[in-house]
Design an enzyme around this catalytic site. Structure first.
Site, PDB file in Angstrom:
ATOM      1  N   LYS A  67       0.791  -1.225   0.000  1.00  0.00           N
ATOM      2  CA  LYS A  67       0.000   0.000   0.000  1.00  0.00           C
ATOM      3  C   LYS A  67       0.827   1.281   0.000  1.00  0.00           C
ATOM      4  O   LYS A  67       0.375   2.322  -0.473  1.00  0.00           O
ATOM      5  CB  LYS A  67      -0.958   0.015   1.190  1.00  0.00           C
ATOM      6  CG  LYS A  67      -1.953  -1.106   1.139  1.00  0.00           C
ATOM      7  CD  LYS A  67      -3.385  -0.697   1.175  1.00  0.00           C
ATOM      8  CE  LYS A  67      -3.888   0.015   0.008  1.00  0.00           C
ATOM      9  NZ  LYS A  67      -5.340  -0.013  -0.166  1.00  0.00           N
ATOM     10  N   ASP A  92      -8.182  -0.001   7.049  1.00  0.00           N
ATOM     11  CA  ASP A  92      -8.300  -1.352   7.597  1.00  0.00           C
ATOM     12  C   ASP A  92      -6.967  -1.803   8.176  1.00  0.00           C
ATOM     13  O   ASP A  92      -6.876  -2.879   8.753  1.00  0.00           O
ATOM     14  CB  ASP A  92      -8.685  -2.324   6.474  1.00  0.00           C
ATOM     15  CG  ASP A  92     -10.187  -2.383   6.245  1.00  0.00           C
ATOM     16  OD1 ASP A  92     -10.938  -2.101   7.172  1.00  0.00           O
ATOM     17  OD2 ASP A  92     -10.577  -2.730   5.118  1.00  0.00           O
TER      18      ASP A  92
HETATM   19  C1  LIG Z   1      -2.935  -6.351   1.836  1.00  0.00           C
HETATM   20  C2  LIG Z   1      -3.988  -5.736   0.989  1.00  0.00           C
HETATM   21  N1  LIG Z   1      -4.277  -6.284  -0.186  1.00  0.00           N
HETATM   22  C3  LIG Z   1      -5.207  -5.764  -0.998  1.00  0.00           C
HETATM   23  C4  LIG Z   1      -5.917  -4.651  -0.635  1.00  0.00           C
HETATM   24  C5  LIG Z   1      -6.996  -4.158  -1.544  1.00  0.00           C
HETATM   25  O1  LIG Z   1      -6.762  -2.940  -2.137  1.00  0.00           O
HETATM   26  P1  LIG Z   1      -7.994  -2.025  -2.571  1.00  0.00           P
HETATM   27  O2  LIG Z   1      -8.681  -1.567  -1.315  1.00  0.00           O
HETATM   28  O3  LIG Z   1      -7.390  -0.964  -3.365  1.00  0.00           O
HETATM   29  O4  LIG Z   1      -8.928  -2.904  -3.357  1.00  0.00           O
HETATM   30  C6  LIG Z   1      -5.640  -4.028   0.599  1.00  0.00           C
HETATM   31  C7  LIG Z   1      -6.360  -2.804   1.006  1.00  0.00           C
HETATM   32  O5  LIG Z   1      -6.212  -2.315   2.079  1.00  0.00           O
HETATM   33  C8  LIG Z   1      -4.649  -4.587   1.425  1.00  0.00           C
HETATM   34  O6  LIG Z   1      -4.337  -4.035   2.617  1.00  0.00           O
END
Ligand SMILES: Cc1ncc(COP(=O)(O)O)c(C=O)c1O
Length: 341
Positions: A67, A92
């Site tokens: 992120k 989150d």
């Molecule tokens: C580890 C991880 N993977 C995937 C995502 C998904 O990304 P998005 O919210 O842009 O769909 C998040 C989002 O917080 C994440 O923390």
């Protein structure tokens, strides 16, 4: 709601040309390096694929998730425009920690709103970056509203949120631009384009970056599979409905994917350009975490969800046919976080 949907016309769609590249900026950050693309022949054999490669984001710019690629670029852009602002966000987990890290890097304050279901150790990791954490007795989507309200209560505050809504699209677009670095790295490491890319989906900003990248005018168009928790499958539900719909969320081991509403900027891109969407259970994600761990890849549940999703797609003949893959396909799983255990 069925936990699968495919969209045969998505492959032919071409995305409008997107924003700028953040790659040079990322290269300028301390500790920038390409993350590994790990080939796992055991999984290729299991899934009937030519090759399976995992993009391992367990260590990205010193943090355990991808992120920071989006957060760093958006914080940089925001602070160039509004120097010295307090950075505000809701999270989150991973995005908030990345914003907190960048606030400390740029020498400004950060306030991070977190939902009730967040594990205490996740909140503590954000605090340890030097941010003020505000825990609210609500879910992620309401925490975003609270962060937005706080950011406009007083001058000198700037919201850096990784999801878009009507009237709030510029910052999320920077974040999507930041995620492109990961996809450019995969192409370089592979020396070409995969046949199938599986992406974990919360609000859909990462998936928006994947679809935009793989639906360019001048490039091959691989198949893109969106993977969500079955308890927070807002993109799958929206694709079924043909319009953005909100879903009620509870708790899931895939904490980073626990979002009930798709980003308004991601929605039209996913509607038009994403080949298929699948929802997976906590136990399927847990098994994927364990299997990747045994194969030497540290992957948390939100990252390993892509293995669970590809399993659910490729081992079902009807779904596999819908993905329209060549024989012996090259499959890339985006493993977006490390295993915290
Ligand atoms: C580890 C991880 N993977 C995937 C995502 C998904 O990304 P998005 O919210 O842009 O769909 C998040 C989002 O917080 C994440 O923390």
């Amino acid at each position: 709601m069925p936990n699968w949907l495919s969209s045969p016309s998505a492959r032919a769609w071409t995305a409008p040309a997107g924003g700028g590249s953040a790659r040079d900026f990322h290269r300028s950050l301390p500790g920038y390096a390409r993350t590994p693309l790990v080939e796992l022949p055991t999984l290729a054999a299991e899934l009937g694929a030519g090759r399976v490669l995992v993009k391992d984001e367990s260590s990205r710019l010193g943090l355990p998730a991808f992120k920071v690629l989006g957060a760093s670029w958006a914080c940089h852009q925001m602070l160039s425009r509004e120097p010295g602002s307090e950075l505000v966000t809701a999270t989150d987990g991973n995005h908030g920690r990345a914003v907190a890290r960048m606030a400390s890097h740029f020498g400004v304050a950060a306030t991070v709103f977190v939902p009730e279901v967040m594990l205490p150790e996740t909140a503590a990791a954000i605090e340890a970056e030097g941010a003020q954490v505000v825990r609210l007795d609500v879910g992620y989507d309401e925490a975003v509203l609270a962060a937005s309200a706080y950011s406009v209560e007083s001058d000198g505050r700037a919201l850096v949120q990784d999801t878009a809504w009507e009237g709030y699209t510029e910052v999320p677009a920077w974040i999507v631009d930041g995620y492109r670095t990961l996809l450019e790295e995969v192409d370089e490491q592979l020396g070409g384009t995969p046949d199938l890319v599986a992406v974990p989906v919360g609000v859909g900003s990462l998936a928006e970056a994947v679809v935009r990248h793989h639906r360019r005018n001048d490039a091959p168009h691989p198949s893109v599979l969106s993977v969500e928790p079955d308890t927070a499958a807002c993109v799958l539900a929206s694709l079924h409905a043909g319009e953005p719909v909100k879903v009620a969320t509870g708790s899931t081991v895939m904490a980073g994917l626990n979002c009930g509403a798709v980003s308004s900027s991601a929605w039209p891109v996913l509607r038009d350009g994403c080949d298929a969407a699948v929802a997976v259970t906590d136990s399927e994600a847990r098994r994927a975490v364990a299997d990747l761990g045994m194969l030497g890849v540290s992957s948390g549940p939100s990252g390993a969800a892509t293995l669970a999703g590809v399993r659910a797609a490729l081992t079902d003949p009807v779904r596999r046919a819908a993905l329209d893959l060549p024989p012996d396909p090259v499959v890339v799983l985006l493993s977006t976080e490390g295993d915290p255990i």
